[in-house]
Design an enzyme around this catalytic site. Structure first.
Site, mmCIF file in Angstrom:
data_model
loop_
_atom_site.group_PDB
_atom_site.id
_atom_site.type_symbol
_atom_site.label_atom_id
_atom_site.label_comp_id
_atom_site.label_asym_id
_atom_site.label_seq_id
_atom_site.Cartn_x
_atom_site.Cartn_y
_atom_site.Cartn_z
ATOM 1 N N SER A 252 35.546 40.663 29.680
ATOM 2 C CA SER A 252 34.100 40.797 29.872
ATOM 3 C C SER A 252 33.729 40.701 31.346
ATOM 4 O O SER A 252 32.930 41.496 31.847
ATOM 5 C CB SER A 252 33.354 39.736 29.067
ATOM 6 O OG SER A 252 33.777 38.431 29.437
ATOM 7 N N ASP B 171 35.456 33.389 36.360
ATOM 8 C CA ASP B 171 35.994 34.693 35.973
ATOM 9 C C ASP B 171 35.560 35.795 36.926
ATOM 10 O O ASP B 171 36.373 36.608 37.382
ATOM 11 C CB ASP B 171 35.550 35.040 34.557
ATOM 12 C CG ASP B 171 36.058 34.055 33.526
ATOM 13 O OD1 ASP B 171 36.990 33.284 33.845
ATOM 14 O OD2 ASP B 171 35.518 34.042 32.409
#
Length: 376
Positions: free
Chosen positions: A125, A169
């Site tokens: 994602s 991330d």
């Protein structure tokens, strides 16, 4: 069919450019970023590729090579949290976050292709967010820096998609460099590129995708974040990054004590691992990886049987260290192993899974790679 070819066949012209952003794996430093802690991720060779081109009607139209029958189309001015689901939420969320921040972006066609496994804890994602953000930044001449783009990607995931992730991330996907791990202070956002080349030391980073899939939007991830916030409040510190182990061990609530103990000890493991890597002692980080897994299993309680079995079997088969990676509740295990032993370790895990009736795991190699970039 790749992103550029799919763009040509579905849009009817060539894209204005191609951008790619990698998945990531955290060497060590799991579930610390939401407590202002330290993280040590690498970018992977597996990437999300975005082909993009401007359009003149104010529409965002997105397509995925993995789900070609689910195109997404919406006027940019109609984008709002809840206006997209699944993979398209990450694309639409970035466009929404840019507009919320006052950046003038126009209509755009976006086509996505990816070889980052979905649901494996490798931040597919975030890679999609970062590739999209980089494409929109370039297409519309926004001039935003990489850390700004990382914040926008996080905002998209937090507020548009509804996953309360930290900045780890997106930072790894945008900032990592080849043959290095990224030591990131998630409070100050100061970072250091730490030399990390397992292959040069005769080692391999084996990723074992257990194929037990997680979904972080189901509340379990948010519940652990909330426990960490409550523990910090009880301890009277801004975040658990500021807590001491002695203080944590005096917490009266056993649940808060366990959650906080993981964060405090994991921060210490990140610092120790970074010090070892600076000295070139790659082999010696193995026990830290294993201790991290035990903490995630016992204190943070985010493992599942597939993850625990993979770690146990890898260690019994001669690995230097192993740990689950990502948010938990499924996904991958990272194994530090002698390069020549990697195939036998992967085979031993597969045999153990077969005996237990688990799905067959998929072995991957984690190679410290470079971050997001325009590729055409």
């Amino acid at each position: 069919m790749g992103a550029a070819d799919l763009f040509l066949t579905s849009v009817g012209r060539r894209p204005d450019g191609l951008w790619a952003a990698p998945g990531r794996v955290t060497v060590i430093g799991e579930h610390t970023d939401h407590s202002d802690g330290f993280v040590l991720p690498i970018a992977l060779a597996q990437r999300v590729v975005v082909a993009a081109g401007r359009r003149g009607d104010g529409q965002l139209v997105a397509r995925s090579a993995q789900q070609p029958h689910e195109p997404y189309a919406r006027a940019l001015e109609q984008l709002a949290p809840g206006a997209a689901a699944g993979w398209s939420g990450y694309v639409a969320g970035v466009a929404w976050a840019l507009r919320e921040a006052g950046h003038d972006i126009g209509g755009v066609d976006i086509v996505v292709d990816s070889d980052v496994p979905v649901g494996a804890g490798l931040s597919s994602s975030a890679a999609l967010e970062c590739a999209t953000a980089l494409a929109l930044n370039d297409l519309f001449g926004l001039g935003l820096g990489r850390m700004e783009l990382a914040h926008l990607g996080r905002q998209a995931e937090n507020e548009f998609v509804g996953v309360p992730c930290g900045i780890l991330d997106q930072s790894a996907s945008l900032l990592a460099t080849e043959r290095h791990a990224l030591l990131l202070d998630t409070r100050s956002l100061a970072y250091e590129q730490i030399p990390f080349d397992p292959a040069a030391a005769g080692l391999a980073l084996l990723l074992i995708d257990t194929r037990s899939r997680h979904a972080l939007v189901d509340g379990r991830y948010a519940a652990r974040q909330d426990a960490c916030r409550r523990a910090a409040q009880v301890l009277g510190v801004p975040a658990l990054r500021d807590a001491t182990l002695d203080g944590v061990l005096r917490l009266g609530d056993p649940l808060l004590r366990r959650r906080a103990r993981h964060v405090v000890t994991e921060n210490a493991r990140v610092t120790e691992a970074a010090g070892l890597l600076r000295r070139g002692a790659v082999h010696r980080i193995g026990p830290l990886l294993t201790a991290s897994h035990a903490s995630l299993r016992d204190d943070f309680e985010v493992t599942v049987p597939e993850l625990d079995v993979a770690v146990e079997v890898a260690l019994a088969s001669g690995a230097h260290g192993a740990r689950m990676v990502g948010g938990g509740f499924g996904g991958c295990v990272l194994v530090l192993v002698d390069a020549q032993a990697a195939p036998s370790v992967a085979a031993a895990v597969a045999a153990a899974f077969a005996r237990r009736g688990f799905r067959r795991p998929l072995p991957l190699h984690a190679v410290p790679s470079g971050g997001a970039a325009r590729i055409r």
